[in-house]
Design an enzyme around this catalytic site. Structure first.
Site, PDB file in Angstrom:
ATOM      1  CG  ASP A  83      24.618 -12.118   1.236  1.00  0.00           C
ATOM      2  OD1 ASP A  83      23.534 -11.551   1.464  1.00  0.00           O
ATOM      3  OD2 ASP A  83      25.409 -11.736   0.353  1.00  0.00           O
ATOM      4  CG  ASP A 123      21.922 -10.501  -4.555  1.00  0.00           C
ATOM      5  OD1 ASP A 123      21.576 -11.167  -5.548  1.00  0.00           O
ATOM      6  OD2 ASP A 123      21.182  -9.683  -3.986  1.00  0.00           O
ATOM      7  CG  ASP A 157      29.195 -11.394  -1.482  1.00  0.00           C
ATOM      8  OD1 ASP A 157      28.209 -11.346  -0.705  1.00  0.00           O
ATOM      9  OD2 ASP A 157      29.302 -10.651  -2.472  1.00  0.00           O
TER      10      ASP A 157
END
Length: 336
Positions: free
Chosen positions: A20, A22, A219
């Site tokens: 991922d 961001d 995250d």
């Protein structure tokens, strides 16, 4: 019911990291600490790197260019977006060359053209589908009206993703999921969704990377980790984005990562084993036990080892539900 272990560095145990962006590689446009060096080391070790994002606004070329500016050499082919996943989903259901009403940014338009479809801007252009993706903070309200007009006329509706929020340099902002809710409320319709954590995004990623032993790195529990769960592949949660220790402890089974680490340096190391210890679990210098009403943490050492032991105790006590135990005192002993 507990975090897994790996005697080898994750960069050696898996052929491809599905990362991922961001909250993992960058935040607010700037590289997260240790991300650039860790990814360079992982690449040297032979691990393939692919960047998988639910953000449908930017094109793969733009994302690759941004990563290059941060010091992470990246080709456009290394970037997989939810725009690409939803474009394939649409192309499987409509004729080649069909018109598609776009409610979103350039990333969606490029992805649709790649699949041989024609992006249009108005419900009066006789589209055969509506595709909605994140359009940025300047998305005009009238774009949602165009989507509603077409959907009310019976045109099928697709969404790149339904993330309610998106991180920005100033904090958390409304994401595409919030915009999708606007159209859903106005029409009463339900879109077909492509992005994480749903199977179309995982399918797109595997088709484009050819990964045989992938590791999802993210995250967010409800997109990255749940997407890995749905795809039946292993995952690494890094604590550099939206998920904190309390949310991790309370995770239901589909949100439980295989591994957890502080940041992307965790890709370069093995992961310690969590073992049973009497009525509790041990990891490194810590033991954790689930009592009737709270978690008990004892020991001293690496904070993440204590967190892993806590997760094992909490998840075992919770069974198939989320952890309802009061872990505040236990967490207070850990400096993550």
């Amino acid at each position: 019911m507990r975090p897994a272990s790996s005697p080898r560095a994750l960069s050696e145990a898996y052929d491809t990291a599905l990362l991922d962006l961001d909250g993992v590689v960058y935040a607010g446009g700037h590289a997260i600490a240790h991300a650039v060096d860790s990814l360079a080391e992982a690449r040297k070790a032979g691990m393939g790197l692919a960047y998988v994002t639910n953000n449908a606004l930017r094109t793969p070329d733009a994302v690759a260019g941004h990563l290059g500016e941060l010091g992470i050499p990246t080709e456009a082919g290394d970037v997989i977006t939810s725009a690409q996943a939803v474009a394939r989903l649409v192309s499987d259901q409509v004729p080649q060359g069909a018109r598609v009403l776009v409610i979103g940014g350039e990333g969606l338009r490029v992805a649709l053209r790649e699949r041989g479809l024609e992006p249009v801007d108005s419900a009066e252009d006789e589209p055969v589908a509506v595709v909605q993706g994140y359009g940025g903070p300047d998305m005009a309200w009238g774009r949602f009206a165009e989507a509603c007009y077409a959907i009310a006329a019976g045109v099928p509706w697709f969404a790149s993703n339904t993330d309610l929020t998106i991180p920005s340099a100033r904090g958390i902002a409304p994401g595409n999921g919030a915009a999708v809710e606007v159209v859903r409320i106005a029409t009463g319709a339900e879109p077909q969704v492509a992005g994480k954590p749903l199977p179309p995004m995982h399918r797109e990623t595997i088709l484009r990377t050819g990964a045989r032993s992938p590791l999802v790195v993210g995250d967010r529990l409800d997109t990255d980790i749940e997407g890995a769960f749905n795809g039946e592949v292993d995952s690494l949660l890094v604590l550099t984005g939206v998920t904190d220790a309390a949310q991790l402890l309370a995770a239901p089974p589909q949100h439980r990562p295989t591994y957890v680490d502080r940041d992307l340096r965790g890709v370069l190391t093995g992961q310690p084993e969590v073992t049973e210890d009497g009525d509790g679990f041990r990891c490194g210098g810590w033991t954790a036990t689930a009592g009737d009403e709270r978690l008990e943490l004892a020991g001293d050492g690496e904070a993440l080892d204590g967190l892993r032991a806590l997760c094992a105790a909490a998840w075992t006590a919770a069974g198939d539900g989320s952890c309802a135990l009061d872990a505040a005192k236990a967490l207070a002993r850990l400096e993550l």
